[in-house]
Motif scaffolding. Sequence first.
Motif, PDB file in Angstrom:
ATOM      1  N   SER A  24      42.827  32.951 -96.792  1.00  0.00           N
ATOM      2  CA  SER A  24      43.893  31.962 -96.683  1.00  0.00           C
ATOM      3  C   SER A  24      43.334  30.648 -96.137  1.00  0.00           C
ATOM      4  CB  SER A  24      44.984  32.477 -95.743  1.00  0.00           C
ATOM      5  OG  SER A  24      44.497  32.505 -94.406  1.00  0.00           O
ATOM      6  N   LEU A  25      44.112  29.591 -96.251  1.00  0.00           N
ATOM      7  CA  LEU A  25      43.692  28.300 -95.720  1.00  0.00           C
ATOM      8  C   LEU A  25      43.521  28.376 -94.209  1.00  0.00           C
ATOM      9  CD1 LEU A  25      45.823  25.823 -97.843  1.00  0.00           C
ATOM     10  CD2 LEU A  25      43.359  26.113 -97.880  1.00  0.00           C
ATOM     11  N   LYS A  26      44.430  29.104 -93.539  1.00  0.00           N
ATOM     12  CA  LYS A  26      44.293  29.266 -92.087  1.00  0.00           C
ATOM     13  C   LYS A  26      42.992  29.995 -91.768  1.00  0.00           C
ATOM     14  CE  LYS A  26      49.178  29.604 -91.009  1.00  0.00           C
ATOM     15  NZ  LYS A  26      50.238  30.517 -90.619  1.00  0.00           N
ATOM     16  N   GLY A  27      42.690  31.015 -92.535  1.00  0.00           N
ATOM     17  CA  GLY A  27      41.457  31.766 -92.321  1.00  0.00           C
ATOM     18  C   GLY A  27      40.228  30.910 -92.526  1.00  0.00           C
ATOM     19  N   ARG A  28      40.247  30.102 -93.572  1.00  0.00           N
ATOM     20  CA  ARG A  28      39.122  29.202 -93.828  1.00  0.00           C
ATOM     21  C   ARG A  28      38.988  28.183 -92.692  1.00  0.00           C
ATOM     22  NH1 ARG A  28      37.190  29.365 -99.143  1.00  0.00           N
ATOM     23  NH2 ARG A  28      38.524  30.533-100.571  1.00  0.00           N
ATOM     24  N   ARG A  31      37.582  29.832 -89.659  1.00  0.00           N
ATOM     25  CA  ARG A  31      36.143  30.071 -89.836  1.00  0.00           C
ATOM     26  C   ARG A  31      35.367  28.790 -89.527  1.00  0.00           C
ATOM     27  NH1 ARG A  31      34.331  32.674 -95.234  1.00  0.00           N
ATOM     28  NH2 ARG A  31      35.004  34.539 -94.155  1.00  0.00           N
ATOM     29  N   LEU A  32      35.840  27.660 -90.022  1.00  0.00           N
ATOM     30  CA  LEU A  32      35.179  26.389 -89.739  1.00  0.00           C
ATOM     31  C   LEU A  32      35.239  26.053 -88.253  1.00  0.00           C
ATOM     32  CD1 LEU A  32      36.453  24.307 -92.788  1.00  0.00           C
ATOM     33  CD2 LEU A  32      34.093  25.014 -92.366  1.00  0.00           C
ATOM     34  N   PHE A  41      41.275  15.593 -89.845  1.00  0.00           N
ATOM     35  CA  PHE A  41      40.792  14.864 -91.016  1.00  0.00           C
ATOM     36  C   PHE A  41      39.664  15.626 -91.709  1.00  0.00           C
ATOM     37  CE2 PHE A  41      37.743  11.769 -92.787  1.00  0.00           C
ATOM     38  CZ  PHE A  41      38.554  11.131 -93.712  1.00  0.00           C
ATOM     39  N   GLU A  42      38.708  16.130 -90.922  1.00  0.00           N
ATOM     40  CA  GLU A  42      37.590  16.892 -91.497  1.00  0.00           C
ATOM     41  C   GLU A  42      38.086  18.160 -92.178  1.00  0.00           C
ATOM     42  OE1 GLU A  42      33.647  16.696 -88.972  1.00  0.00           O
ATOM     43  OE2 GLU A  42      35.368  17.122 -87.697  1.00  0.00           O
ATOM     44  N   LEU A  43      39.001  18.864 -91.525  1.00  0.00           N
ATOM     45  CA  LEU A  43      39.529  20.102 -92.108  1.00  0.00           C
ATOM     46  C   LEU A  43      40.288  19.815 -93.404  1.00  0.00           C
ATOM     47  CD1 LEU A  43      40.686  21.967 -88.882  1.00  0.00           C
ATOM     48  CD2 LEU A  43      38.752  22.549 -90.361  1.00  0.00           C
ATOM     49  N   GLU A  44      41.071  18.745 -93.420  1.00  0.00           N
ATOM     50  CA  GLU A  44      41.792  18.383 -94.645  1.00  0.00           C
ATOM     51  C   GLU A  44      40.820  18.124 -95.782  1.00  0.00           C
ATOM     52  OE1 GLU A  44      44.153  15.009 -93.516  1.00  0.00           O
ATOM     53  OE2 GLU A  44      45.769  16.258 -92.725  1.00  0.00           O
ATOM     54  N   ARG A  45      39.757  17.390 -95.484  1.00  0.00           N
ATOM     55  CA  ARG A  45      38.761  17.060 -96.507  1.00  0.00           C
ATOM     56  C   ARG A  45      38.059  18.316 -97.019  1.00  0.00           C
ATOM     57  NH1 ARG A  45      33.643  16.311 -95.770  1.00  0.00           N
ATOM     58  NH2 ARG A  45      33.808  15.935 -93.544  1.00  0.00           N
ATOM     59  N   LYS A  46      37.694  19.205 -96.117  1.00  0.00           N
ATOM     60  CA  LYS A  46      36.956  20.398 -96.508  1.00  0.00           C
ATOM     61  C   LYS A  46      37.829  21.447 -97.201  1.00  0.00           C
ATOM     62  CE  LYS A  46      33.328  20.043 -93.055  1.00  0.00           C
ATOM     63  NZ  LYS A  46      32.619  20.703 -91.946  1.00  0.00           N
ATOM     64  N   LYS A  67      49.041  25.465 -82.137  1.00  0.00           N
ATOM     65  CA  LYS A  67      48.423  26.531 -81.336  1.00  0.00           C
ATOM     66  C   LYS A  67      47.186  26.027 -80.584  1.00  0.00           C
ATOM     67  CE  LYS A  67      51.032  30.000 -82.621  1.00  0.00           C
ATOM     68  NZ  LYS A  67      51.900  30.688 -81.681  1.00  0.00           N
ATOM     69  N   ASP A  68      46.877  24.735 -80.703  1.00  0.00           N
ATOM     70  CA  ASP A  68      45.747  24.079 -80.038  1.00  0.00           C
ATOM     71  C   ASP A  68      44.383  24.546 -80.542  1.00  0.00           C
ATOM     72  OD1 ASP A  68      45.045  22.005 -78.270  1.00  0.00           O
ATOM     73  OD2 ASP A  68      44.458  23.451 -76.743  1.00  0.00           O
ATOM     74  N   PHE A  69      44.334  25.037 -81.763  1.00  0.00           N
ATOM     75  CA  PHE A  69      43.042  25.340 -82.377  1.00  0.00           C
ATOM     76  C   PHE A  69      42.386  24.044 -82.841  1.00  0.00           C
ATOM     77  CE2 PHE A  69      45.005  29.549 -82.957  1.00  0.00           C
ATOM     78  CZ  PHE A  69      44.011  30.332 -82.400  1.00  0.00           C
ATOM     79  N   ILE A  70      43.210  23.086 -83.236  1.00  0.00           N
ATOM     80  CA  ILE A  70      42.722  21.759 -83.611  1.00  0.00           C
ATOM     81  C   ILE A  70      43.103  20.828 -82.475  1.00  0.00           C
ATOM     82  CG2 ILE A  70      42.881  19.857 -85.258  1.00  0.00           C
ATOM     83  CD1 ILE A  70      43.819  21.902 -87.346  1.00  0.00           C
ATOM     84  N   ASN A  71      42.096  20.252 -81.828  1.00  0.00           N
ATOM     85  CA  ASN A  71      42.348  19.395 -80.683  1.00  0.00           C
ATOM     86  C   ASN A  71      41.397  18.205 -80.774  1.00  0.00           C
ATOM     87  OD1 ASN A  71      41.956  18.289 -77.967  1.00  0.00           O
ATOM     88  ND2 ASN A  71      43.253  19.989 -77.284  1.00  0.00           N
ATOM     89  N   GLU A  72      41.942  17.038 -81.014  1.00  0.00           N
ATOM     90  CA  GLU A  72      41.143  15.828 -81.223  1.00  0.00           C
ATOM     91  C   GLU A  72      40.308  15.481 -79.983  1.00  0.00           C
ATOM     92  OE1 GLU A  72      41.445  14.135 -84.349  1.00  0.00           O
ATOM     93  OE2 GLU A  72      42.711  15.814 -84.897  1.00  0.00           O
TER      94      GLU A  72
END
Length: 167
Positions: A24-28, A31-32, A41-46, A67-72
């Motif tokens: 899934s996209l969440k899984g990908r 993983r990143l 931005f990086e995750l959207e691009r990848k 969920k704070d997995f992505i934190n600028e």
Amino acid sequence: MTHDVDSNEDLKPKAKRAKGFQISLKGRALRLLSQREHSRFELERKLKPFEETPGELAEALDFLQAKDFINEQRVVESVVNSRSRKLGASRVRQELQAKGLPVEAIAEAVQEMRSTELERAREVWRKKFGEPPVDQAGRVKQVRFLVSRGFAPEVVKRVVAGADDLE
């Protein structure tokens, strides 16, 4: 007996992927993120090439951000901590901008780095050269090296000119 070992192929992750299993996209994204901090931005691009329905990627990234997995801020801190030992503030600023981070966070990080720019430039110079230039060509080489690392020109001048004053 070797036939029994081969019959367990469905337990192997490689076999699962070969049979049409799709992460899934969440899984990908996870993983990143497990490898290093990524900005949204990086995750959207990848992950854009893996989006099957419009809005699916944004929804997954919103969930991960909630969920704070992505934190600028963590991305900024990670880049500054890993890159500031070898690079000057302007080069780190370029890397942060390439990650699509907020302008305010970048400006704050660069401002903090400016206070240690001279010491960091001296350390990078010491590791690379260790001794003052003997001629103009050597001086140009040292200046070019430090400028390419993103150190401010006035800091580079002080480091190369004061190289013989170093301990």
